[in-house]
Design an enzyme around this catalytic site. Structure first.
Site, PDB file in Angstrom:
ATOM      1  N   THR A  77      23.488  54.650  19.955  1.00 27.65           N
ATOM      2  CA  THR A  77      23.755  55.502  19.227  1.00 27.65           C
ATOM      3  C   THR A  77      23.441  56.647  20.469  1.00 27.65           C
ATOM      4  O   THR A  77      23.295  56.571  21.452  1.00 27.65           O
ATOM      5  CB  THR A  77      23.013  56.252  18.096  1.00 27.65           C
ATOM      6  OG1 THR A  77      23.554  57.051  17.457  1.00 27.65           O
ATOM      7  CG2 THR A  77      21.483  56.097  18.260  1.00 27.65           C
ATOM      8  N   LYS A  81      26.430  55.985  23.984  1.00 30.83           N
ATOM      9  CA  LYS A  81      27.568  55.223  23.746  1.00 30.83           C
ATOM     10  C   LYS A  81      28.473  54.902  24.538  1.00 30.83           C
ATOM     11  O   LYS A  81      29.132  53.895  24.843  1.00 30.83           O
ATOM     12  CB  LYS A  81      28.396  55.816  22.132  1.00 30.83           C
ATOM     13  CG  LYS A  81      27.629  55.664  21.199  1.00 30.83           C
ATOM     14  CD  LYS A  81      28.344  56.174  20.095  1.00 30.83           C
ATOM     15  CE  LYS A  81      27.906  55.580  18.505  1.00 30.83           C
ATOM     16  NZ  LYS A  81      28.542  55.852  17.303  1.00 30.83           N
ATOM     17  N   GLY A 142      38.615  67.511  13.970  1.00 30.76           N
ATOM     18  CA  GLY A 142      37.388  67.330  14.901  1.00 30.76           C
ATOM     19  C   GLY A 142      38.142  66.131  15.971  1.00 30.76           C
ATOM     20  O   GLY A 142      38.711  65.493  15.620  1.00 30.76           O
TER      21      GLY A 142
HETATM   22  P1  NAP Z   1      30.479  64.902  18.299  1.00 34.42           P
HETATM   23  O1  NAP Z   1      30.906  63.804  19.209  1.00 34.42           O
HETATM   24  O2  NAP Z   1      29.676  65.888  18.550  1.00 34.42           O
HETATM   25  O3  NAP Z   1      31.926  65.372  17.852  1.00 34.42           O
HETATM   26  C1  NAP Z   1      31.889  66.605  16.659  1.00 34.42           C
HETATM   27  C2  NAP Z   1      33.322  67.125  16.681  1.00 34.42           C
HETATM   28  O4  NAP Z   1      33.402  68.233  15.648  1.00 34.42           O
HETATM   29  C3  NAP Z   1      33.775  67.554  17.722  1.00 34.42           C
HETATM   30  O5  NAP Z   1      35.337  67.860  18.047  1.00 34.42           O
HETATM   31  C4  NAP Z   1      33.388  69.152  17.897  1.00 34.42           C
HETATM   32  O6  NAP Z   1      34.309  70.096  18.455  1.00 34.42           O
HETATM   33  C5  NAP Z   1      33.624  69.539  16.366  1.00 34.42           C
HETATM   34  N1  NAP Z   1      32.742  70.429  15.805  1.00 34.42           N
HETATM   35  C6  NAP Z   1      31.607  70.678  15.566  1.00 34.42           C
HETATM   36  N2  NAP Z   1      31.152  71.800  15.134  1.00 34.42           N
HETATM   37  C7  NAP Z   1      32.419  72.406  14.975  1.00 34.42           C
HETATM   38  C8  NAP Z   1      32.764  73.718  14.302  1.00 34.42           C
HETATM   39  N3  NAP Z   1      31.547  74.318  13.765  1.00 34.42           N
HETATM   40  N4  NAP Z   1      33.968  73.969  14.069  1.00 34.42           N
HETATM   41  C9  NAP Z   1      34.916  73.114  14.456  1.00 34.42           C
HETATM   42  N5  NAP Z   1      34.707  72.082  15.008  1.00 34.42           N
HETATM   43  C10 NAP Z   1      33.478  71.732  15.236  1.00 34.42           C
HETATM   44  O7  NAP Z   1      29.870  63.819  16.892  1.00 34.42           O
HETATM   45  P2  NAP Z   1      30.546  62.562  16.306  1.00 34.42           P
HETATM   46  O8  NAP Z   1      29.434  61.652  16.792  1.00 34.42           O
HETATM   47  O9  NAP Z   1      31.878  62.416  16.348  1.00 34.42           O
HETATM   48  O10 NAP Z   1      30.136  62.740  14.789  1.00 34.42           O
HETATM   49  C11 NAP Z   1      30.750  63.659  13.877  1.00 34.42           C
HETATM   50  C12 NAP Z   1      30.233  63.658  12.400  1.00 34.42           C
HETATM   51  O11 NAP Z   1      30.741  62.251  11.953  1.00 34.42           O
HETATM   52  C13 NAP Z   1      28.739  63.827  12.167  1.00 34.42           C
HETATM   53  O12 NAP Z   1      28.489  64.522  11.197  1.00 34.42           O
HETATM   54  C14 NAP Z   1      28.291  62.331  12.163  1.00 34.42           C
HETATM   55  O13 NAP Z   1      26.999  62.377  11.325  1.00 34.42           O
HETATM   56  C15 NAP Z   1      29.353  61.763  11.343  1.00 34.42           C
HETATM   57  N6  NAP Z   1      29.410  60.244  11.675  1.00 34.42           N
HETATM   58  C16 NAP Z   1      29.351  59.444  10.347  1.00 34.42           C
HETATM   59  C17 NAP Z   1      29.488  58.183  10.604  1.00 34.42           C
HETATM   60  C18 NAP Z   1      29.129  57.339   9.356  1.00 34.42           C
HETATM   61  O14 NAP Z   1      28.988  55.978   9.742  1.00 34.42           O
HETATM   62  N7  NAP Z   1      29.347  57.794   8.312  1.00 34.42           N
HETATM   63  C19 NAP Z   1      29.483  57.606  12.023  1.00 34.42           C
HETATM   64  C20 NAP Z   1      29.599  58.416  13.072  1.00 34.42           C
HETATM   65  C21 NAP Z   1      29.610  59.796  12.810  1.00 34.42           C
HETATM   66  P3  NAP Z   1      33.927  70.353  19.980  1.00 34.42           P
HETATM   67  O15 NAP Z   1      34.595  69.258  20.800  1.00 34.42           O
HETATM   68  O16 NAP Z   1      34.957  71.465  20.411  1.00 34.42           O
HETATM   69  O17 NAP Z   1      32.482  70.856  20.280  1.00 34.42           O
END
Ligand code: NAP
Length: 300
Positions: A77, A81, A142
């Site tokens: 994680t 990754k 996102g």
């Molecule tokens: P990440 O790599 O940090 O990506 C987050 C994305 O959201 C980025 O594109 C970021 O934009 C955007 N973002 C964050 N805050 C924002 C805001 N206030 N307004 C607009 N865009 C925003 O995180 P991730 O690993 O992809 O995870 C994202 C979400 O998915 C989390 O909530 C995580 O818990 C969930 N998730 C769930 C599972 C599951 O098994 N259910 C698996 C993986 C992830 P920037 O790039 O511009 O910063």
């Protein structure tokens, strides 16, 4: 509830991250492993799954240590990754396409990496809402790590168009470029959030991959009430967030007549896919994994 029994023969599985304290995987996997011991103890399925907090500067030495002590496999994680990739002997085409590994297994004295997030993401779409996706439009909010698995999953399902919306033009461009020379490129278009109003009425599947609305900021939503009002009835709203359940986004979407899917099943199914690889089994106790998480999250 059954318990994992540690013996002299117990084999090691785990999750690496930094931090890793918040991970629900040890809970979910140990519940499944304990159930397997009860179900088929005579097959010698003797495993335990542990959390390993590993700082980025210790990643290489930790993986070498895992090989030395005979770790069978592990989840990966944040923040490892991508960083894990050069330390592996092989990565599967799926992990290659996403550019990230979440599951590693020891095969013939080599580390092999894959990514089970795609399987996790598409599982509820394939089972519960099985349909022909070839004329459908997916809109993904996102462009981070999880969005990559979602894009690859939508492509695997055969979506006609996949739109990814983000807030940072440079990151969006890099996201788009990273798929060049891949078959996904053809169906993928990226844009800024300004395009949301135009795209929502066309969306058959709308996925939130941002952390907006995640506990503790449970009153937030990536979409305004006006924007969500244009989501077609019968569209699927999918939030990768699993707590709160439902998120504000899913609650709004359901009020508009959309079908809601939350992130809990994705979490369960990516774990199921990983456990099948490590144990080399066709079946694992899915219901035990799901129920353990539900109880832990206070969902009954
Ligand atoms: P990440 O790599 O940090 O990506 C987050 C994305 O959201 C980025 O594109 C970021 O934009 C955007 N973002 C964050 N805050 C924002 C805001 N206030 N307004 C607009 N865009 C925003 O995180 P991730 O690993 O992809 O995870 C994202 C979400 O998915 C989390 O909530 C995580 O818990 C969930 N998730 C769930 C599972 C599951 O098994 N259910 C698996 C993986 C992830 P920037 O790039 O511009 O910063």
């Amino acid at each position: 509830m059954s318990k994992v029994l540690i013996t002299g023969k117990t084999k090691l599985l785990g999750v690496i991250g930094h931090p890793v304290e918040h991970s629900l995987s040890p809970l979910m996997h140990n519940a499944a492993l304990a159930q397997l011991v009860v179900d088929i103890a005579h097959l010698g399925l003797d495993y335990v799954y542990l959390p390993f907090p590993i700082a980025p500067e210790n990643l290489e030495i930790a993986i070498a240590g895992f090989a030395a002590i005979g770790v069978v496999g592990f989840n990966v994680t944040i923040p490892h990754k991508q960083a894990i990739i050069p330390l592996l002997s092989e990565i599967t085409p799926v992990a290659q396409a996403i550019g990230a590994v979440n599951t590693v297994s020891r095969q013939n004295n080599k580390w092999v990496g894959t990514n089970t997030d795609i399987e996790g993401f598409i599982a509820p779409l394939q089972t519960t809402y099985k349909q022909d996706w070839s004329q459908k439009v997916a809109v993904i909010l996102g462009n981070g790590g999880a969005a990559r698995a979602v894009v690859a999953g939508c492509h695997q399902l055969g979506f006609a168009k996949i739109y990814v919306l983000g807030r940072n033009v440079q990151k969006l461009q890099a996201f788009c470029d990273s798929w060049s020379n891949s078959p996904i490129e053809e169906n993928l278009q990226v844009g800024t959030w300004d395009e949301l109003a135009k795209l929502i009425p066309q969306a058959d599947l709308l996925v939130n991959t941002t952390p907006i609305g995640m506990y503790p900021k449970v009153d937030e939503s990536p979409l305004s009430g006006e924007e969500i009002a244009n989501l077609p009835k019968g569209a699927i709203a999918y939030d990768l967030i699993y707590i709160p359940k439902p998120t504000q986004f899913l609650e709004q979407a359901e009020k508009q007549g959309a079908i809601a899917i939350d992130g809990l099943e994705m979490l369960v199914q990516q774990g199921v896919a990983a456990l099948k690889i490590w144990l080399q089994r066709e079946t694992v106790p899915v219901e035990v994994m799901r129920q353990t998480l539900r109880e832990h999250l206070g969902l009954g």
